[in-house]
Design an enzyme around this catalytic site. Sequence first.
Site, short mmCIF file in Angstrom:
data_model
loop_
_atom_site.label_atom_id
_atom_site.label_comp_id
_atom_site.label_asym_id
_atom_site.label_seq_id
_atom_site.Cartn_x
_atom_site.Cartn_y
_atom_site.Cartn_z
N LYS A 205 0.86 -1.18 0.00
CA LYS A 205 0.00 0.00 0.00
C LYS A 205 0.89 1.22 0.00
O LYS A 205 1.72 1.41 0.89
CB LYS A 205 -0.90 -0.01 1.24
CG LYS A 205 -1.77 1.23 1.35
CD LYS A 205 -2.76 1.13 2.49
CE LYS A 205 -3.53 2.43 2.66
NZ LYS A 205 -4.49 2.36 3.77
N LYS A 258 -2.19 -1.50 -3.82
CA LYS A 258 -3.06 -0.33 -3.75
C LYS A 258 -2.24 0.93 -3.80
O LYS A 258 -1.25 1.01 -3.08
CB LYS A 258 -3.84 -0.38 -2.43
CG LYS A 258 -4.72 0.81 -2.18
CD LYS A 258 -5.26 0.76 -0.78
CE LYS A 258 -6.00 2.05 -0.50
NZ LYS A 258 -6.46 2.14 0.85
C1 PBG Z 1 -7.00 3.29 5.43
C2 PBG Z 1 -7.52 3.25 4.05
C3 PBG Z 1 -7.42 4.24 3.08
C4 PBG Z 1 -8.05 3.76 1.94
C5 PBG Z 1 -8.52 2.49 2.22
N1 PBG Z 1 -8.17 2.19 3.53
C6 PBG Z 1 -6.92 5.62 3.15
C7 PBG Z 1 -5.59 5.96 3.60
O1 PBG Z 1 -4.67 5.15 3.71
O2 PBG Z 1 -5.44 7.14 3.90
C8 PBG Z 1 -8.15 4.51 0.65
C9 PBG Z 1 -9.12 4.00 -0.34
C10 PBG Z 1 -9.42 4.93 -1.46
O3 PBG Z 1 -8.78 5.98 -1.67
O4 PBG Z 1 -10.36 4.60 -2.20
N2 PBG Z 1 -7.81 2.66 6.35
#
Ligand code: PBG
Length: 335
Positions: A205, A258
Amino acid sequence: MSADASGQFPSVRLRRLRSHSQLRELVRETKLDAGDFILPLFIKHGQGQRLPIGSMPGQSQITVDLLKEEIAEIEALGIPAIILFGIPEHKDAVGSDAYSDTGIIQQAVREIKRLGSKLLVMTDVCFCEFTDHGHCGIIGHRHGQPDVDNDQTLEILVKEAVSHAQAGADLIAPSGMMDGMIQALRQGLDAAGFTHIPIMSYAAKYCSAFYGPFRDAAESAPKFGDRRTYQMDPANGREALREVALDLAEGADILMVKPALSYLDVIYRVKQAHPEVPLAAYNVSGEYAMIKAAAANGWIDEQRVALEVLTSIKRAGADMILTYFAKDAARWLHF
Ligand code: PBG
């Protein structure tokens, strides 16, 4: 026989296979299907509310009592799974709503199960929506600077995951990028009797600006600093393979990359490295918002661009896609 226009013999003409739409269908390498999608839902405290998210046209925060119609629609479209994000009534320094038996996610999961839904219910296991500071864990100090404390956060992540499982979650998806997260969660779930609950790890991520609209939707933007000390640097591809290998060794059942679109190379590399492991990709909020905005201006064809993007994610190697386009794409593909 004579040579073709390009001088080759026998004549090679790739256009032959493109000449008829049914033939194109037969030779198509990547086929999207509603069964590939996981739809993220934002669950809000309160009653009778469906609040549209400005930066994500078509998406809303919804209250638990409105889940019935939402779930029925998703099921009817042939989408197999949802992933839940919660907006709690109260936030505090340790995000206690996240592991409360009466927390917003626990309420939502119980309601979906009470309705007898066949959908696979995934829960995002993280703290940024639940903490008053907006970071993904407990704040400690390093070199005098506030920073998320890895090992203290692992303890509450386990409490959160077990609490989700007790409420009836079918799969948990930790997204906080803490080290040792998968091992701690696997041990914690097993010890609590949840050996059968799979873990989908947000393994690679990235610290991405494409999450902007989500942070509006989930009210989870960090109040100070950013997430660079835990999420990955967008410049790093090889490091993703280390993250993924560790998560596999720790017991992850499904891996995730991601965001998706700026990271198709990472999706490809992870699939090549671990072809036997199911791979998910998260087509994130900013990727969705860009298409919506351009389409609203009449600059692109929304349906064709969205399906092209989803196809590219699958072609790169994803077996499943978390996407806000799930309902629309299912309609375009099947109805
Ligand atoms: C964190 C989380 C995020 C997203 C999914 N889980 C945001 C982040 O890391 O700030 C982002 C998903 C998206 O942008 O569609 N729990």
